[in-house]
Write an enzyme that holds these catalytic residues in place. Structure first.
Site, PDB file in Angstrom:
ATOM      1  N   LYS A  47       0.850  -1.200   0.000  1.00  0.00           N
ATOM      2  CA  LYS A  47       0.000   0.000   0.000  1.00  0.00           C
ATOM      3  C   LYS A  47       0.884   1.249   0.000  1.00  0.00           C
ATOM      4  CE  LYS A  47      -3.988   1.905   2.560  1.00  0.00           C
ATOM      5  NZ  LYS A  47      -4.916   1.649   3.681  1.00  0.00           N
ATOM      6  N   SER A 122      -9.772   1.597   2.661  1.00  0.00           N
ATOM      7  CA  SER A 122      -8.926   2.392   1.811  1.00  0.00           C
ATOM      8  C   SER A 122      -7.851   1.587   1.075  1.00  0.00           C
ATOM      9  CB  SER A 122      -8.231   3.491   2.631  1.00  0.00           C
ATOM     10  OG  SER A 122      -7.373   2.916   3.594  1.00  0.00           O
ATOM     11  N   SER A 146      -9.901  -0.737   6.767  1.00  0.00           N
ATOM     12  CA  SER A 146      -9.346  -0.603   5.425  1.00  0.00           C
ATOM     13  C   SER A 146      -8.690  -1.841   4.825  1.00  0.00           C
ATOM     14  CB  SER A 146      -8.352   0.547   5.386  1.00  0.00           C
ATOM     15  OG  SER A 146      -9.065   1.741   5.295  1.00  0.00           O
TER      16      SER A 146
END
Ligand code: GLN
Length: 433
Positions: A47, A122, A146
């Site tokens: 990420k 997210s 997330s």
């Protein structure tokens, strides 16, 4: 296939999905990655809020559009040591603020298993890259869901460890007291394998728990046995599920678990509906403070000048709540509510092994849907945020589909009982899938 060709192919294949912000075209990671190890031969996506030396760590923002990480996060160092090949930085909501992947400065990510719908967020790109088969395992971060939320929408496995089990050194903060790095993978075995590698004490992170590496052998100990396990399910879950299809999938999952020998025990979480306001008040304040360093002097741009609407909302509200005269009114109350939720969960878990719940209350919306009220997006987080407020381990495993769209079952454990959570997720995957 040689590395450069593989990355070129990946770039082509990812055009429609947009799961990566940047791919490691130079192969800088290849040089610093061990040839042997438990992750050898596996490709990994990270990420974009976790630092990988030499690659952009943008947090999917314009603020950090030119921010090249100068060091490896502790988790990244561990992955390289075990031979995991990092191929690129995954797309995400801007500064991890969102539940849809749509707040990224680099454009939304598509859902590989439900094209045209949001993949969740997210950690949108991390889940989509795994669901597309672009990588074997991805790292996400989970502040209020997330990792689990996009895993649920994309039909993959996501795991958020106990707070402090995995080092946050090199993770760009969203809300420090809630953030936790964790794996997203196509199955529980791969998720557990990644956890073996990234879990354990790190002296560089002040909140890291004193857990030795020898106590982080989750994949080897995976036990899919469901017989005799006590699984708590709260009536409040049913009241808060906003989609009948999801309710059906979850009750079907409960039936399968009980047919496999587990005992479903009714528990009660009367304050569950307070989790969202509590979470968001905490996040606003912590996020505001985390973003003060983006004043345009050290890193790229001044955040308020270039950020998106959701990030700005959080900064403004965080600043407002942080002002002295208001702190007692909102923030202190939010901290009190946080301990009420934590105590309620720990009380509810006294007589069960784990809690099972839906991961999300509703199905993903179509990418680009006009949503004026932020609470409509926040509502995705109702079942995931309580877990972060209490620092517990929890994961999501695919439970079924509603009109072709995947949805997940969440398993929540007691602090440091990450193994038990993985076991039940694995048991479900093996015996009930
Ligand atoms: N959707 C939640 C939020 O926007 C969770 C984000 C996260 O876990 N990073 O705050």
């Amino acid at each position: 296939m040689e590395y450069a060709a593989k990355v070129r192919e990946l770039r082509e294949e990812d055009r429609e999905i947009n799961s990566f912000i940047v791919l490691d075209t130079t192969g800088v990671n290849q040089q610093s990655t061990a040839k042997k190890g438990v992750l050898a031969g596996k490709s990994i996506a990270i990420k974009s809020n976790i630092c990988v030396e030499g690659l952009l760590a943008t947090c999917a923002s314009k603020t950090l559009e030119n921010h090249i990480a100068t060091f490896d996060a502790t988790v990244v160092e561990a992955i390289k040591k075990e031979g995991g090949l990092i191929v690129g930085m995954a797309n995400m909501d801007e500064f991890a603020c969102g539940a849809s992947g749509e707040t990224s400065y680099y454009g939304p990510t598509d859902n590989p298993n439900a094209k045209g719908f949001i993949p969740g967020g997210s950690s949108s790109g991390s889940a989509a890259a795994v669901a597309s088969g672009f990588v074997d395992i991805a790292l996400g971060s989970d502040t209020g869901g997330s990792i689990r939320n996009p895993a649920s929408h994309c039909g993959v496995v996501g795991f958020k460890p106990t707070y402090g089990l995995v080092s946050r050194y090199g993770l760009i903060d969203m809300a420090m007291s809630l953030d936790q790095i964790g794996p997203i993978a196509r199955d529980v075995e791969n998720a557990a394998l990644m956890l073996d590698v990234i879990a354990g004490h790190d002296s560089k992170d002040g909140t890291s728990l004193k857990i030795g590496k020898e106590d982080c052998q989750f994949s080897r100990k995976l036990n899919p046995k469901l017989k005799g396990r006590k699984l708590g399910y709260a009536a409040e879950f049913d009241r808060l599920i906003a989609d009948n299809g999801i309710k059906k999938v979850i009750h079907n999952a409960l039936d399968k678990l009980s047919n496999a020998g587990a005992e479903i025990v009714e528990i009660s979480l009367p304050n569950l509906d307070k989790a969202l306001p509590t979470y968001y008040l905490n996040v606003y304040v912590e996020f505001f403070s985390a973003t003060r360093k983006y004043d345009g002097r050290r890193y790229g741009h001044k955040i308020e000048d270039v950020c998106g609407e959701e990030v700005l909302r959080r900064i403004l509200l965080g600043s407002y709540i942080s002002q002295k005269e208001y702190s007692g009114r909102y923030y202190r109350k939010a901290l009190q509510a946080r301990s009420v939720i934590r105590n309620e969960l720990s009380e509810a878990m006294k007589n069960v092994d784990v809690i099972v719940s839906p991961t999300v209350p509703k199905l993903p919306h179509k990418i680009g849907t006009k949503i004026e009220d932020p609470r409509v997006i926040y509502a995705y987080d109702i079942f995931t945020t309580p877990v972060n407020l209490a620092g517990l381990p929890a994961g999501s495993v695919p439970a079924g589909k509603v009109g072709g769209i995947p949805t997940g079952l969440q398993v929540i454990g007691k602090p440091l009982e990450d193994q038990k959570v993985l076991d039940v997720l694995h048991g479900f995957e093996k015996n009930c899938g």
